[in-house]
Design an enzyme around this catalytic site. Structure first.
Site, PDB file in Angstrom:
ATOM      1  N   GLY A 148       0.820  -1.208   0.000  1.00 43.67           N
ATOM      2  CA  GLY A 148       0.000   0.000   0.000  1.00 43.67           C
ATOM      3  C   GLY A 148       0.849   1.249   0.000  1.00 43.67           C
ATOM      4  N   PRO A 149       0.234   2.367  -0.376  1.00 38.72           N
ATOM      5  CA  PRO A 149       0.966   3.639  -0.444  1.00 38.72           C
ATOM      6  C   PRO A 149       1.435   4.108   0.937  1.00 38.72           C
ATOM      7  CG  PRO A 149      -1.350   3.908  -1.121  1.00 38.72           C
ATOM      8  CD  PRO A 149      -1.166   2.489  -0.747  1.00 38.72           C
ATOM      9  N   PRO A 150       2.353   5.044   0.969  1.00 39.14           N
ATOM     10  CA  PRO A 150       2.870   5.546   2.237  1.00 39.14           C
ATOM     11  C   PRO A 150       1.762   6.157   3.089  1.00 39.14           C
ATOM     12  CG  PRO A 150       4.071   6.507   0.384  1.00 39.14           C
ATOM     13  CD  PRO A 150       2.952   5.714  -0.182  1.00 39.14           C
ATOM     14  N   GLY A 178      -0.823   3.306   7.134  1.00 38.51           N
ATOM     15  CA  GLY A 178      -0.873   2.633   8.425  1.00 38.51           C
ATOM     16  C   GLY A 178      -0.275   1.236   8.446  1.00 38.51           C
ATOM     17  N   THR A 233       2.868   0.359   9.124  1.00 36.21           N
ATOM     18  CA  THR A 233       3.679   0.226  10.334  1.00 36.21           C
ATOM     19  C   THR A 233       2.781   0.150  11.562  1.00 36.21           C
ATOM     20  OG1 THR A 233       5.237   1.683   9.223  1.00 36.21           O
ATOM     21  CG2 THR A 233       5.658   1.200  11.532  1.00 36.21           C
ATOM     22  N   HIS A 242     -11.675  33.760 -13.270  1.00 40.73           N
ATOM     23  CA  HIS A 242     -11.140  32.419 -13.514  1.00 40.73           C
ATOM     24  C   HIS A 242     -11.837  31.380 -12.622  1.00 40.73           C
ATOM     25  CE1 HIS A 242      -7.590  29.646 -14.309  1.00 40.73           C
ATOM     26  NE2 HIS A 242      -8.100  29.104 -13.204  1.00 40.73           N
ATOM     27  N   GLU A 243     -11.932  31.688 -11.346  1.00 37.47           N
ATOM     28  CA  GLU A 243     -12.475  30.703 -10.412  1.00 37.47           C
ATOM     29  C   GLU A 243     -13.993  30.578 -10.473  1.00 37.47           C
ATOM     30  OE1 GLU A 243     -10.513  28.721  -9.105  1.00 37.47           O
ATOM     31  OE2 GLU A 243      -8.605  29.799  -9.126  1.00 37.47           O
ATOM     32  N   HIS A 246     -14.241  27.836 -13.482  1.00 40.33           N
ATOM     33  CA  HIS A 246     -14.340  26.530 -12.823  1.00 40.33           C
ATOM     34  C   HIS A 246     -15.674  26.301 -12.122  1.00 40.33           C
ATOM     35  CE1 HIS A 246     -10.178  25.647 -13.573  1.00 40.33           C
ATOM     36  NE2 HIS A 246      -9.711  26.603 -12.780  1.00 40.33           N
ATOM     37  N   ASP A 300      -4.125  23.454 -14.399  1.00 37.05           N
ATOM     38  CA  ASP A 300      -5.424  23.024 -14.944  1.00 37.05           C
ATOM     39  C   ASP A 300      -5.224  22.279 -16.258  1.00 37.05           C
ATOM     40  OD1 ASP A 300      -6.650  24.391 -12.898  1.00 37.05           O
ATOM     41  OD2 ASP A 300      -7.097  26.163 -14.105  1.00 37.05           O
TER      42      ASP A 300
HETATM   43  P1  ADP Z   1       2.907   3.451   6.567  1.00 38.94           P
HETATM   44  O1  ADP Z   1       3.723   2.499   7.369  1.00 38.94           O
HETATM   45  O2  ADP Z   1       1.843   2.763   5.765  1.00 38.94           O
HETATM   46  O3  ADP Z   1       3.694   4.423   5.748  1.00 38.94           O
HETATM   47  P2  ADP Z   1       2.318   4.536   9.148  1.00 38.94           P
HETATM   48  O4  ADP Z   1       1.822   3.368   9.897  1.00 38.94           O
HETATM   49  O5  ADP Z   1       3.739   4.933   9.370  1.00 38.94           O
HETATM   50  O6  ADP Z   1       2.071   4.356   7.594  1.00 38.94           O
HETATM   51  O7  ADP Z   1       1.350   5.778   9.444  1.00 38.94           O
HETATM   52  C1  ADP Z   1       1.819   6.968  10.012  1.00 38.94           C
HETATM   53  C2  ADP Z   1       0.805   7.526  10.992  1.00 38.94           C
HETATM   54  O8  ADP Z   1      -0.394   7.888  10.319  1.00 38.94           O
HETATM   55  C3  ADP Z   1       0.367   6.533  12.036  1.00 38.94           C
HETATM   56  O9  ADP Z   1       1.239   6.538  13.125  1.00 38.94           O
HETATM   57  C4  ADP Z   1      -1.015   7.032  12.411  1.00 38.94           C
HETATM   58  O10 ADP Z   1      -0.944   8.121  13.302  1.00 38.94           O
HETATM   59  C5  ADP Z   1      -1.530   7.561  11.104  1.00 38.94           C
HETATM   60  N1  ADP Z   1      -2.297   6.528  10.391  1.00 38.94           N
HETATM   61  C6  ADP Z   1      -1.993   6.003   9.182  1.00 38.94           C
HETATM   62  N2  ADP Z   1      -2.909   5.088   8.819  1.00 38.94           N
HETATM   63  C7  ADP Z   1      -3.809   5.021   9.809  1.00 38.94           C
HETATM   64  C8  ADP Z   1      -4.995   4.251  10.029  1.00 38.94           C
HETATM   65  N3  ADP Z   1      -5.433   3.367   9.111  1.00 38.94           N
HETATM   66  N4  ADP Z   1      -5.687   4.445  11.173  1.00 38.94           N
HETATM   67  C9  ADP Z   1      -5.257   5.329  12.087  1.00 38.94           C
HETATM   68  N5  ADP Z   1      -4.151   6.078  11.947  1.00 38.94           N
HETATM   69  C10 ADP Z   1      -3.428   5.941  10.827  1.00 38.94           C
HETATM   70 ZN    ZN Z   2      -7.755  27.150 -12.548  1.00 38.01          ZN
END
Ligand code: ADP
Ligand code: ZN
Length: 744
Positions: free
Chosen positions: A228-230, A233, A235, A508-509, A513, A593
């Site tokens: 999953g993306p950074p 959660g 970790t 513009h806004e 848009h 845009d």
């Molecule tokens: P990853 O390891 O996927 O990059 P982390 O676990 O390091 O993400 O997430 C960083 C912080 O973001 C966590 O310590 C928490 O505070 C918050 N967070 C991320 N995902 C969640 C989640 N699903 N539920 C609650 N808090 C989250």
């Molecule tokens: Zn614009």
């Protein structure tokens, strides 16, 4: 006697230097601290032995020192039999020693305060062997060395470190898996993970070792891959699994948690990474039951050299990877160790790692959906409340202490946290109301598409800061929205602008848009269009203004109608500039845009096969981005993208022109009233805007007077009428078919 001790210390110190000087190719005993300290040993004079005489203090006293920022460095020594011992150096030069509470090396609370105050620390694993006297002395010797070299070490920790000194320990990343934690965080603290609940339960059962597995010959898994993306959660989840088991265990034995990052293993010198892998797993086995978490496993890349990032040569990577494979194969599923690796780049991972018996269980941890976001927001709202309670208890205690003694005392942070925590748990202390009554996390969840859990946590923290800065008693909806927008675009930064520039942004806004977005929402309905959330001409970060839209529901996939609408909305800003300000007045403000529109159109043609061209066969689309894209095909695709953009450009303009003669309920020019409202109010809510374009009179006409700017506005508005007339004449000639659609 005194002399005898001094000699012992000196001997121990020499032994320590010898250990630290070991070549990295060989198996050194696991003393992470030695790696760091050894590099600087030469220049440093020996400090007097008198420095080394720690006084015993209680653990809570020690926590208080840390929390108050009195500790400038510490060494934690774990022992085979008995709790860990910490030896710490205080600001005033004293050295103190405390026995850690319970089984763990560091409690969650301590880790938090150590992190907050940036105390440098190291962990030393003390083997059981050796004379008891020596093993008693060893930590002191190490701390003695550490404090001599402390300035250098801090420099490294802060600056992320340069290369290790020549001949010293190699590397910049420090050894992985330094600390065995015993997490307290629970699964309930992780939001938006319902879809993987069965997998998580499975992992918990595995670590708990309930003995229910294998009844039908199934194997007990030991390696998991979190994808999953950074910030989603991964970790946190891994720690929560350990925490969950710890909370459920009744035998008092706690599950340890070791963390490392793939990049920790990649070093300049061949063999270092492999050694670190072996050390990490040796430690894990020793501390079983234990969860090993390896973040960014993709940094190890592929054995064929396919990896593009990270330092280190390919030889080093291959050796490290092989060491990891050997370790994974070397332990059985029932050894009480499970390994979780995390990545966002599954394609970067060597296939060998994913074979059965290795990281063979995939758990996907994607960005949260709407209900997931709501859950996460609620969790972090609670966290914020707990922090607020802690701060309030601390402030109260400080105030009381001050009143009693007439002096300023350092706030007793750890104690405050304890009191607050215990009180909250027992339900005695109510968590403070820190949110305004109308704060609605369901709405916020809807308005924050594509936000990760980390983003949402950050949004709430920033909202609290914003509210505190304006001396408010509670956090309002507006603070949370403000926080979200600064996360996306940067902070608001009002600046002095010439009126004509502000006028351009407003056109513009709102006339661009917003009008097209509002009209799309009306004609396409909630299935195929987003809501207009709010619009503003207050500059934020690099942007001069913005229209925020929010999905009416979770969009799992996008309809063609929806995407065409997005195309029109994206291009509308610049179209409005041309239409109302003349072809010569167009600004460079629309670059992002145009980029967005082009991306959508390119995706539609080459990824989703949504173009209507008869000539593009399905094979053509499949080939895009892959092999065998012939020049002719590429040109076809380009042509289709252009065509799509042109068509929608005309349609967007037609929508704007369909409002040309619109009047509001009071008979005023609707477009003029919109522009005035934007210029006067600077920020409009989506709901206000939707009423406005329906012709409702939302603001008093007198309210929309521009005061000193009135004359300038009238001139600009008159000029735009001419531009519009000219443009309509051209359109009627060139695009009669579309113009008729919108009865221009
Ligand atoms: P990853 O390891 O996927 O990059 P982390 O676990 O390091 O993400 O997430 C960083 C912080 O973001 C966590 O310590 C928490 O505070 C918050 N967070 C991320 N995902 C969640 C989640 N699903 N539920 C609650 N808090 C989250
Ligand atoms: Zn614009």
């Amino acid at each position: 006697m005194q002399r005898f001790i001094f000699i012992l210390i000196a001997a121990g110190f020499l032994a320590f230097l010898a250990l630290g000087g070991l070549n990295m190719g060989q198996e050194a005993p696991p003393h992470p601290i030695l790696d760091t300290a050894a590099a600087e040993k030469v220049e440093q004079p020996l400090a007097p032995a008198a420095e080394v005489s720690p006084s015993e203090i209680s653990y809570s006293q020690f926590e208080t020192y840390v929390e108050n920022g009195d500790v400038i460095g510490m060494v934690i020594t774990t022992r085979e039999n008995g709790p860990a011992i910490v030896t710490a150096r205080l600001k005033n030069g004293a050295i103190v020693r405390a026995t850690m509470a319970g089984d763990s090396v560091m409690t969650d609370e301590l880790r938090d305060s150590v992190g907050a105050t940036e105390v440098p620390y190291d962990v030393n694993y003390q083997a059981e062997s050796g004379s008891s006297f020596m093993s008693f002395l060893l930590p002191m010797i190490i701390i003695f060395a550490l404090f001599m070299f402390l300035p250098g070490i801090i420099r490294r920790m802060r600056g992320g470190g340069g290369m290790g000194g020549m001949g010293g320990a190699a590397g910049t990343n420090g050894a992985p898996g330094k600390v065995v934690e015993t997490p307290k965080v629970r699964l309930a603290d992780v939001g938006g993970v319902k879809h993987i609940k069965p997998q998580l339960d499975d992992m918990i059962e595995k670590v708990l070792d309930t003995g229910t597995k294998g009844r039908l010959g199934g194997e007990v898994p030991k390696g998991f891959l979190f994808l999953g993306p950074p910030g989603t959660g991964k970790t946190l989840l891994a720690r929560a699994i350990a925490g969950e088991v710890n909370a459920r265990r009744t035998d008092g034995k706690q599950v340890g948690f070791l963390t490392a990052s793939g990049s920790d293993f990649i070093e300049m010198y061949v063999g270092v990474g492999a050694k670190r892998v072996r050390e990490l797993f040796a430690k894990a086995r020793k501390h079983a039951p234990c969860i090993v978490f390896i973040d960014e496993i993709d940094a190890l890349g592929k054995r064929d050299g396919g990896a593009a990032h990270g330092g280190g040569g390919n030889d080093e990577r291959v050796q490290t990877l092989n060491a990891l494979l050997t370790e994974l194969d070397g332990f059985e599923g029932d050894s009480g160790v499970i390994v979780i690796a995390a990545t966002n780049r599954e394609d970067m991972i060597d296939d060998a790692l994913k074979r059965p018996g290795r990281f063979d269980r995939k758990v996907s941890v994607p960005l949260p959906d709407m209900s997931g976001r709501e859950e996460i927001l609620n969790i972090h709202a609670k966290n914020l409340q707990k922090r607020a309670l802690t701060a309030r208890v601390r402030q109260q205690r400080a105030a009381v202490a001050q009143a009693e003694e007439g002096t300023t005392v350092a706030p007793q942070g750890v104690m405050a946290k304890r009191i607050a925590g215990r009180g909250a748990r027992k339900g005695k202390v109510q968590l403070p109301e820190i949110f305004a009554k109308d704060v609605d996390f369901k709405s916020i969840a809807r308005e924050t598409p594509a936000c990760s859990g980390a983003d949402l946590a950050e949004i709430l923290k920033r909202a609290a800061e914003i509210a505190e800065n304006r001396q408010a008693d509670v956090i309002e909806m507006a603070d949370i929205r403000n926080a979200f927008q600064s996360l996306r675009l940067g902070d608001e930064m009002p600046r002095e602008q010439e009126f004509v520039d502000e006028f351009t942004t407003a056109v513009h806004e709102i006339l661009g848009h917003a009008v097209v977005a509002g009209q799309s929402r009306k004609t396409l309905g909630r299935d195929h269009a987003d809501d207009v959330q709010s619009l503003t001409i207050v500059p934020r970060g690099m942007s001069l203004g913005a229209v925020w839209t929010s999905p009416t529901k979770d969009r799992v996939s996008h309809s063609q109608k929806y995407l065409l609408g997005r195309l029109r909305i994206a291009m509308a800003g610049q179209i409005a500039e041309k239409l109302y300000l003349g072809p010569d007045a167009v600004t460079s403000g629309a670059s992002s845009d145009i980029q967005a529109a082009t991306n959508i159109a390119a995706g539609m043609v080459s990824q989703y096969a949504m173009s209507n061209s008869e000539e593009l066969t399905f094979r053509n689309y499949m080939e895009q981005g892959g092999f065998g894209v012939t020049k002719a095909n590429a040109e076809k695709v380009d042509e289709e993208i252009d065509k799509l953009l042109r068509e929608q450009y005309i349609r967007a303009e037609a929508i704007m022109l369909s409002f040309a003669a619109a009047k509001d309920a009071d008979g005023n020019d609707l477009m003029e009233m919109l522009t005035r409202a934007m210029l006067v109010k600077k920020t409009l809510q989506g709901e206000e805007f939707m009423r406005l374009i329906s012709g409702e009179v939302v603001f008093d006409r007198a309210e929309l007077d521009l005061g000193a700017r009135e004359a300038e506005f009238v001139t600009l508005w008159k000029a735009q009428l001419n531009h519009r007339k000219n443009r309509v004449a051209i359109l009627k000639k060139d695009h009669a078919e579309i113009a008729n659609d919108y009865s221009l």
